[in-house]
Design a protein around this motif. Structure first.
Motif, PDB file in Angstrom:
ATOM      1  N   ILE A  43      -0.205   7.472  -0.404  1.00 47.18           N
ATOM      2  CA  ILE A  43      -0.513   6.785   0.696  1.00 47.18           C
ATOM      3  C   ILE A  43       0.917   6.711   1.689  1.00 47.18           C
ATOM      4  O   ILE A  43       1.853   6.417   1.167  1.00 47.18           O
ATOM      5  CB  ILE A  43      -0.987   5.442   0.261  1.00 47.18           C
ATOM      6  CG1 ILE A  43      -1.949   5.362  -0.591  1.00 47.18           C
ATOM      7  CG2 ILE A  43      -1.242   4.711   1.394  1.00 47.18           C
ATOM      8  CD1 ILE A  43      -3.419   5.600  -0.248  1.00 47.18           C
ATOM      9  N   ILE A  76     -15.391  -4.273   2.494  1.00 51.21           N
ATOM     10  CA  ILE A  76     -14.362  -3.452   2.857  1.00 51.21           C
ATOM     11  C   ILE A  76     -14.932  -1.807   2.488  1.00 51.21           C
ATOM     12  O   ILE A  76     -14.955  -0.921   3.323  1.00 51.21           O
ATOM     13  CB  ILE A  76     -12.789  -3.378   2.375  1.00 51.21           C
ATOM     14  CG1 ILE A  76     -12.462  -4.830   2.854  1.00 51.21           C
ATOM     15  CG2 ILE A  76     -12.060  -2.098   3.069  1.00 51.21           C
ATOM     16  CD1 ILE A  76     -11.000  -5.201   2.476  1.00 51.21           C
ATOM     17  N   GLU A  93      -9.160   0.410  11.133  1.00 48.01           N
ATOM     18  CA  GLU A  93     -10.613   0.593  10.820  1.00 48.01           C
ATOM     19  C   GLU A  93     -11.068  -0.768  10.424  1.00 48.01           C
ATOM     20  O   GLU A  93     -12.153  -1.336  10.718  1.00 48.01           O
ATOM     21  CB  GLU A  93     -10.841   1.643   9.593  1.00 48.01           C
ATOM     22  CG  GLU A  93     -12.297   1.807   9.328  1.00 48.01           C
ATOM     23  CD  GLU A  93     -12.952   2.556  10.539  1.00 48.01           C
ATOM     24  OE1 GLU A  93     -14.365   2.492  10.536  1.00 48.01           O
ATOM     25  OE2 GLU A  93     -12.361   3.483  11.331  1.00 48.01           O
ATOM     26  N   VAL A  94     -10.142  -1.383   9.372  1.00 48.31           N
ATOM     27  CA  VAL A  94     -11.148  -2.726   8.876  1.00 48.31           C
ATOM     28  C   VAL A  94     -10.559  -3.909   9.383  1.00 48.31           C
ATOM     29  O   VAL A  94     -11.021  -5.032   9.283  1.00 48.31           O
ATOM     30  CB  VAL A  94     -10.799  -2.561   7.177  1.00 48.31           C
ATOM     31  CG1 VAL A  94     -11.449  -1.525   6.469  1.00 48.31           C
ATOM     32  CG2 VAL A  94      -9.410  -2.936   7.153  1.00 48.31           C
ATOM     33  N   PHE A 132      -6.229   2.926   8.248  1.00 51.24           N
ATOM     34  CA  PHE A 132      -6.987   2.004   7.267  1.00 51.24           C
ATOM     35  C   PHE A 132      -7.142   0.477   8.034  1.00 51.24           C
ATOM     36  O   PHE A 132      -8.096   0.040   8.191  1.00 51.24           O
ATOM     37  CB  PHE A 132      -6.355   1.595   5.863  1.00 51.24           C
ATOM     38  CG  PHE A 132      -7.162   0.561   4.942  1.00 51.24           C
ATOM     39  CD1 PHE A 132      -8.294   0.854   4.297  1.00 51.24           C
ATOM     40  CD2 PHE A 132      -6.470  -0.901   5.057  1.00 51.24           C
ATOM     41  CE1 PHE A 132      -8.977  -0.203   3.756  1.00 51.24           C
ATOM     42  CE2 PHE A 132      -6.989  -1.582   4.210  1.00 51.24           C
ATOM     43  CZ  PHE A 132      -8.380  -1.380   3.638  1.00 51.24           C
ATOM     44  N   MET A 175       0.867  -1.239   0.053  1.00 51.09           N
ATOM     45  CA  MET A 175       0.077   0.156  -0.069  1.00 51.09           C
ATOM     46  C   MET A 175       0.780   1.239   0.157  1.00 51.09           C
ATOM     47  O   MET A 175       0.611   2.278  -0.599  1.00 51.09           O
ATOM     48  CB  MET A 175      -0.897   0.020   1.196  1.00 51.09           C
ATOM     49  CG  MET A 175      -1.984  -1.089   1.229  1.00 51.09           C
ATOM     50  SD  MET A 175      -3.246  -1.085   2.574  1.00 51.09           S
ATOM     51  CE  MET A 175      -3.762   0.437   2.681  1.00 51.09           C
ATOM     52  N   THR A 231      -2.071   6.909   6.773  1.00 48.78           N
ATOM     53  CA  THR A 231      -3.096   6.035   6.288  1.00 48.78           C
ATOM     54  C   THR A 231      -3.318   4.943   6.181  1.00 48.78           C
ATOM     55  O   THR A 231      -4.469   4.195   6.405  1.00 48.78           O
ATOM     56  CB  THR A 231      -2.999   6.660   4.784  1.00 48.78           C
ATOM     57  OG1 THR A 231      -2.673   7.989   4.724  1.00 48.78           O
ATOM     58  CG2 THR A 231      -4.268   6.230   4.006  1.00 48.78           C
ATOM     59  N   VAL A 232      -2.066   4.157   6.085  1.00 45.54           N
ATOM     60  CA  VAL A 232      -2.396   2.581   6.265  1.00 45.54           C
ATOM     61  C   VAL A 232      -2.645   2.193   7.599  1.00 45.54           C
ATOM     62  O   VAL A 232      -3.318   1.094   7.775  1.00 45.54           O
ATOM     63  CB  VAL A 232      -0.832   2.285   5.635  1.00 45.54           C
ATOM     64  CG1 VAL A 232      -0.755   0.636   5.905  1.00 45.54           C
ATOM     65  CG2 VAL A 232      -0.386   2.507   4.084  1.00 45.54           C
ATOM     66  N   LYS A 262     -12.554   5.452  -0.181  1.00 41.71           N
ATOM     67  CA  LYS A 262     -11.217   5.965  -1.314  1.00 41.71           C
ATOM     68  C   LYS A 262     -10.034   5.190  -0.984  1.00 41.71           C
ATOM     69  O   LYS A 262      -9.408   4.785  -1.888  1.00 41.71           O
ATOM     70  CB  LYS A 262     -11.096   7.497  -0.784  1.00 41.71           C
ATOM     71  CG  LYS A 262     -10.121   8.295  -1.553  1.00 41.71           C
ATOM     72  CD  LYS A 262      -9.978   9.551  -1.120  1.00 41.71           C
ATOM     73  CE  LYS A 262      -9.125  10.354  -2.240  1.00 41.71           C
ATOM     74  NZ  LYS A 262      -9.086  11.647  -1.780  1.00 41.71           N
ATOM     75  N   THR A 263      -9.697   4.737   0.215  1.00 39.30           N
ATOM     76  CA  THR A 263      -8.513   4.008   0.506  1.00 39.30           C
ATOM     77  C   THR A 263      -8.691   2.448  -0.290  1.00 39.30           C
ATOM     78  O   THR A 263      -7.818   1.994  -0.707  1.00 39.30           O
ATOM     79  CB  THR A 263      -8.147   3.939   1.860  1.00 39.30           C
ATOM     80  OG1 THR A 263      -8.177   5.198   2.288  1.00 39.30           O
ATOM     81  CG2 THR A 263      -7.066   3.208   1.978  1.00 39.30           C
ATOM     82  N   ALA A 264      -9.589   2.051   0.007  1.00 43.86           N
ATOM     83  CA  ALA A 264     -10.010   0.493  -0.536  1.00 43.86           C
ATOM     84  C   ALA A 264      -9.845   0.697  -2.207  1.00 43.86           C
ATOM     85  O   ALA A 264      -9.320  -0.357  -2.717  1.00 43.86           O
ATOM     86  CB  ALA A 264     -11.517   0.127  -0.199  1.00 43.86           C
ATOM     87  N   THR A 270     -13.878   4.295   4.402  1.00 39.28           N
ATOM     88  CA  THR A 270     -12.849   3.467   3.563  1.00 39.28           C
ATOM     89  C   THR A 270     -12.742   3.243   2.256  1.00 39.28           C
ATOM     90  O   THR A 270     -12.004   2.817   1.779  1.00 39.28           O
ATOM     91  CB  THR A 270     -12.614   2.038   4.339  1.00 39.28           C
ATOM     92  OG1 THR A 270     -13.962   1.118   4.103  1.00 39.28           O
ATOM     93  CG2 THR A 270     -12.465   2.128   5.720  1.00 39.28           C
TER      94      THR A 270
END
Length: 56
Positions: free
Chosen positions: A7, A31, A18-19, A15, A1, A11-12, A39-41, A37
């Motif tokens: 990124i 996800i 969160e997940v 993420f 990532m 951010t990582v 945008k990141t996913a 999440t």
């Protein structure tokens, strides 16, 4: 990532906080459904597609 431009470590870390463990999900859409999440996913999905040659 971290190889995706824009990124960073924060951010990582956010993420994954969160997940949780990605192995707990059967499909990326699960996800993306988690609030905040998407945008990141999508960036992760794009990175995976680029690395596997699925995107030209």
């Amino acid at each position: 990532m971290l190889e995706v431009s824009g990124i960073g470590r924060d951010t990582v870390a956010g993420f994954f906080a969160e997940v949780g463990d990605l192995r707990d999900y059967q499909h990326p859409h699960q996800i993306v459904g988690i609030k905040g999440t998407g945008k990141t996913a999508n960036l992760i999905k794009l990175k995976n597609e680029l690395s596997s040659g699925q995107v030209s």
